[in-house]
Design a protein around this motif. Structure first.
Motif, PDB file in Angstrom:
ATOM      1  N   VAL A  88      -4.154  10.418   3.078  1.00 20.17           N
ATOM      2  CA  VAL A  88      -2.759  10.875   3.012  1.00 20.17           C
ATOM      3  C   VAL A  88      -1.971   9.954   2.076  1.00 20.17           C
ATOM      4  CG1 VAL A  88      -0.615  11.161   4.327  1.00 20.17           C
ATOM      5  CG2 VAL A  88      -2.779  12.005   5.275  1.00 20.17           C
ATOM      6  N   VAL A  89      -2.190   8.652   2.190  1.00 21.58           N
ATOM      7  CA  VAL A  89      -1.497   7.701   1.307  1.00 21.58           C
ATOM      8  C   VAL A  89      -1.902   7.954  -0.142  1.00 21.58           C
ATOM      9  CG1 VAL A  89      -1.194   5.253   0.716  1.00 21.58           C
ATOM     10  CG2 VAL A  89      -1.222   5.970   3.127  1.00 21.58           C
ATOM     11  N   GLN A  90      -3.169   8.258  -0.372  1.00 19.50           N
ATOM     12  CA  GLN A  90      -3.620   8.551  -1.735  1.00 19.50           C
ATOM     13  C   GLN A  90      -2.932   9.812  -2.274  1.00 19.50           C
ATOM     14  OE1 GLN A  90      -7.578  10.197  -2.355  1.00 19.50           O
ATOM     15  NE2 GLN A  90      -7.830   8.908  -4.152  1.00 19.50           N
ATOM     16  N   ALA A  91      -2.836  10.836  -1.425  1.00 23.49           N
ATOM     17  CA  ALA A  91      -2.252  12.104  -1.852  1.00 23.49           C
ATOM     18  C   ALA A  91      -0.737  12.017  -2.019  1.00 23.49           C
ATOM     19  CB  ALA A  91      -2.604  13.202  -0.849  1.00 23.49           C
ATOM     20  N   GLN A  92      -0.104  11.087  -1.293  1.00 25.39           N
ATOM     21  CA  GLN A  92       1.359  10.965  -1.317  1.00 25.39           C
ATOM     22  C   GLN A  92       1.763   9.513  -1.522  1.00 25.39           C
ATOM     23  OE1 GLN A  92       3.336  13.157   1.915  1.00 25.39           O
ATOM     24  NE2 GLN A  92       1.354  14.095   2.379  1.00 25.39           N
ATOM     25  N   PRO A  93       1.521   8.968  -2.719  1.00 23.55           N
ATOM     26  CA  PRO A  93       1.881   7.569  -2.965  1.00 23.55           C
ATOM     27  C   PRO A  93       3.352   7.320  -2.654  1.00 23.55           C
ATOM     28  CG  PRO A  93       0.688   8.489  -4.840  1.00 23.55           C
ATOM     29  CD  PRO A  93       0.996   9.633  -3.910  1.00 23.55           C
ATOM     30  N   GLY A  94       3.630   6.219  -1.988  1.00 21.13           N
ATOM     31  CA  GLY A  94       4.997   5.875  -1.636  1.00 21.13           C
ATOM     32  C   GLY A  94       5.435   6.441  -0.291  1.00 21.13           C
ATOM     33  N   ILE A  95       4.553   7.136   0.383  1.00 16.09           N
ATOM     34  CA  ILE A  95       4.886   7.695   1.690  1.00 16.09           C
ATOM     35  C   ILE A  95       5.220   6.567   2.659  1.00 16.09           C
ATOM     36  CG2 ILE A  95       2.487   7.716   2.551  1.00 16.09           C
ATOM     37  CD1 ILE A  95       3.117  10.451   3.864  1.00 16.09           C
ATOM     38  N   GLY A  96       6.075   6.854   3.611  1.00 14.32           N
ATOM     39  CA  GLY A  96       6.430   5.884   4.636  1.00 14.32           C
ATOM     40  C   GLY A  96       5.663   6.163   5.918  1.00 14.32           C
ATOM     41  N   VAL A  97       5.881   5.335   6.912  1.00 15.59           N
ATOM     42  CA  VAL A  97       5.180   5.477   8.188  1.00 15.59           C
ATOM     43  C   VAL A  97       5.537   6.800   8.859  1.00 15.59           C
ATOM     44  CG1 VAL A  97       4.785   4.459  10.458  1.00 15.59           C
ATOM     45  CG2 VAL A  97       5.087   2.976   8.477  1.00 15.59           C
ATOM     46  N   GLY A  98       6.807   7.164   8.828  1.00 12.47           N
ATOM     47  CA  GLY A  98       7.228   8.436   9.423  1.00 12.47           C
ATOM     48  C   GLY A  98       6.569   9.622   8.743  1.00 12.47           C
ATOM     49  N   GLY A  99       6.496   9.580   7.421  1.00 16.66           N
ATOM     50  CA  GLY A  99       5.840  10.650   6.673  1.00 16.66           C
ATOM     51  C   GLY A  99       4.359  10.718   6.980  1.00 16.66           C
ATOM     52  N   LEU A 100       3.744   9.554   7.134  1.00 12.81           N
ATOM     53  CA  LEU A 100       2.325   9.503   7.484  1.00 12.81           C
ATOM     54  C   LEU A 100       2.105  10.127   8.861  1.00 12.81           C
ATOM     55  CD1 LEU A 100      -0.558   8.509   6.802  1.00 12.81           C
ATOM     56  CD2 LEU A 100       0.063   6.329   7.883  1.00 12.81           C
ATOM     57  N   ALA A 101       2.960   9.775   9.812  1.00 18.12           N
ATOM     58  CA  ALA A 101       2.859  10.340  11.160  1.00 18.12           C
ATOM     59  C   ALA A 101       3.013  11.857  11.114  1.00 18.12           C
ATOM     60  CB  ALA A 101       3.913   9.731  12.077  1.00 18.12           C
ATOM     61  N   GLN A 102       3.965  12.320  10.349  1.00 18.48           N
ATOM     62  CA  GLN A 102       4.199  13.762  10.243  1.00 18.48           C
ATOM     63  C   GLN A 102       3.011  14.455   9.576  1.00 18.48           C
ATOM     64  OE1 GLN A 102       7.730  14.788   8.046  1.00 18.48           O
ATOM     65  NE2 GLN A 102       7.761  16.864   8.866  1.00 18.48           N
ATOM     66  N   VAL A 152       0.790  13.031  14.305  1.00 18.63           N
ATOM     67  CA  VAL A 152       0.590  12.027  15.350  1.00 18.63           C
ATOM     68  C   VAL A 152       1.918  11.336  15.620  1.00 18.63           C
ATOM     69  CG1 VAL A 152      -1.846  11.619  14.776  1.00 18.63           C
ATOM     70  CG2 VAL A 152      -0.082  10.174  13.734  1.00 18.63           C
ATOM     71  N   HIS A 153       1.994  10.604  16.717  1.00 19.74           N
ATOM     72  CA  HIS A 153       3.191   9.837  17.052  1.00 19.74           C
ATOM     73  C   HIS A 153       3.346   8.709  16.035  1.00 19.74           C
ATOM     74  CE1 HIS A 153       5.917   7.268  19.362  1.00 19.74           C
ATOM     75  NE2 HIS A 153       6.274   8.395  19.976  1.00 19.74           N
ATOM     76  N   GLN A 154       4.584   8.319  15.776  1.00 21.14           N
ATOM     77  CA  GLN A 154       4.834   7.266  14.793  1.00 21.14           C
ATOM     78  C   GLN A 154       4.155   5.952  15.177  1.00 21.14           C
ATOM     79  OE1 GLN A 154       8.627   7.368  13.039  1.00 21.14           O
ATOM     80  NE2 GLN A 154       8.444   5.380  12.062  1.00 21.14           N
ATOM     81  N   SER A 155       4.069   5.630  16.461  1.00 18.47           N
ATOM     82  CA  SER A 155       3.400   4.392  16.864  1.00 18.47           C
ATOM     83  C   SER A 155       1.904   4.459  16.549  1.00 18.47           C
ATOM     84  CB  SER A 155       3.624   4.113  18.352  1.00 18.47           C
ATOM     85  OG  SER A 155       3.040   5.123  19.152  1.00 18.47           O
ATOM     86  N   THR A 156       1.314   5.639  16.654  1.00 20.89           N
ATOM     87  CA  THR A 156      -0.104   5.806  16.308  1.00 20.89           C
ATOM     88  C   THR A 156      -0.291   5.588  14.810  1.00 20.89           C
ATOM     89  OG1 THR A 156      -0.408   7.372  18.119  1.00 20.89           O
ATOM     90  CG2 THR A 156      -2.078   7.392  16.373  1.00 20.89           C
ATOM     91  N   ALA A 157       0.601   6.165  14.009  1.00 20.50           N
ATOM     92  CA  ALA A 157       0.528   5.972  12.558  1.00 20.50           C
ATOM     93  C   ALA A 157       0.708   4.501  12.207  1.00 20.50           C
ATOM     94  CB  ALA A 157       1.573   6.832  11.860  1.00 20.50           C
ATOM     95  N   SER A 158       1.624   3.810  12.889  1.00 20.49           N
ATOM     96  CA  SER A 158       1.840   2.377  12.641  1.00 20.49           C
ATOM     97  C   SER A 158       0.587   1.572  12.945  1.00 20.49           C
ATOM     98  CB  SER A 158       2.998   1.848  13.491  1.00 20.49           C
ATOM     99  OG  SER A 158       4.208   2.407  13.078  1.00 20.49           O
ATOM    100  N   ASN A 159      -0.081   1.911  14.034  1.00 21.34           N
ATOM    101  CA  ASN A 159      -1.316   1.199  14.387  1.00 21.34           C
ATOM    102  C   ASN A 159      -2.422   1.462  13.373  1.00 21.34           C
ATOM    103  OD1 ASN A 159      -0.191   0.023  16.662  1.00 21.34           O
ATOM    104  ND2 ASN A 159      -0.786   1.719  17.984  1.00 21.34           N
TER     105      ASN A 159
END
Length: 170
Positions: A57-71, A75-82
């Motif tokens: 996901v980070v490769q496909a969307q460079p500059g994505i944030g944690v919230g965007g990754l979770a979305q 998954v829940h934002q805490s899961t994405a953070s982990n």
């Protein structure tokens, strides 16, 4: 009333598993396909299936944030953070503070992260999400309804739906 069928057909019918056993076998097939894929990911890439998906996901969307990754991973934002923490510690991604909002974190793949993705077996999101994405809307609606009945019978915690497969949930 006389019974019909040859003795062999009668024996086969008696040996046929009950519907619940047949469905259980189907679940086993699905779970084993998923598990086999995640083992291949871990063997070839050296990271979990969920981490590989996050990396992709980070490769496909460079500059994505944690919230965007979770979305993106649903998954829940805490899961994405982990997941992100493990990728940062492994040197697979780097984070930078946003230009406009210094609280925002922007993620980028490192060269090492690109190498891991290059050697990892696909699909990066996992075999089950890929298979589900290829099903038609009617089949998906029926599956959702029928699995809802199974989930209700299990009394399963709906919070478990936010933990990606191939992850230990941390």
């Amino acid at each position: 009333m006389a019974s019909t069928g040859t003795p062999r057909e009668k024996t086969a019918a008696r040996n046929e598993p009950e519907p619940a056993a047949r469905v259980l076998r189907r679940f086993r097939l699905v779970f084993n396909a998923v598990r086999t894929h995640f083992r291949a990911v871990e063997t070839r890439a050296g990271i979990s299936g969920a981490q590989l998906w996050a990396l992709s996901v980070v490769q496909a969307q460079p500059g994505i944030g944690v919230g965007g990754l979770a979305q993106a991973m649903d998954v829940h934002q805490s899961t994405a953070s982990n997941l992100l923490r493990a990728l940062l510690e492994a040197g697979l991604v780097v984070s930078a503070k946003g230009e406009e909002d210094r609280r925002a974190v922007r993620l980028q793949l490192t060269a090492r992260g690109r190498r891991v993705l290059a050697k990892a077996p696909g699909p990066f999101s996992g075999v089950l999400p890929e298979a589900l994405s290829r099903l038609d809307k009617r089949t998906l609606a029926r599956l959702e309804r029928d699995l809802g009945a199974v989930i209700e019978e299990l009394g399963a915690d709906e919070g478990g739906a936010n933990i990606p497969l191939g992850s230990d949930g941390r």
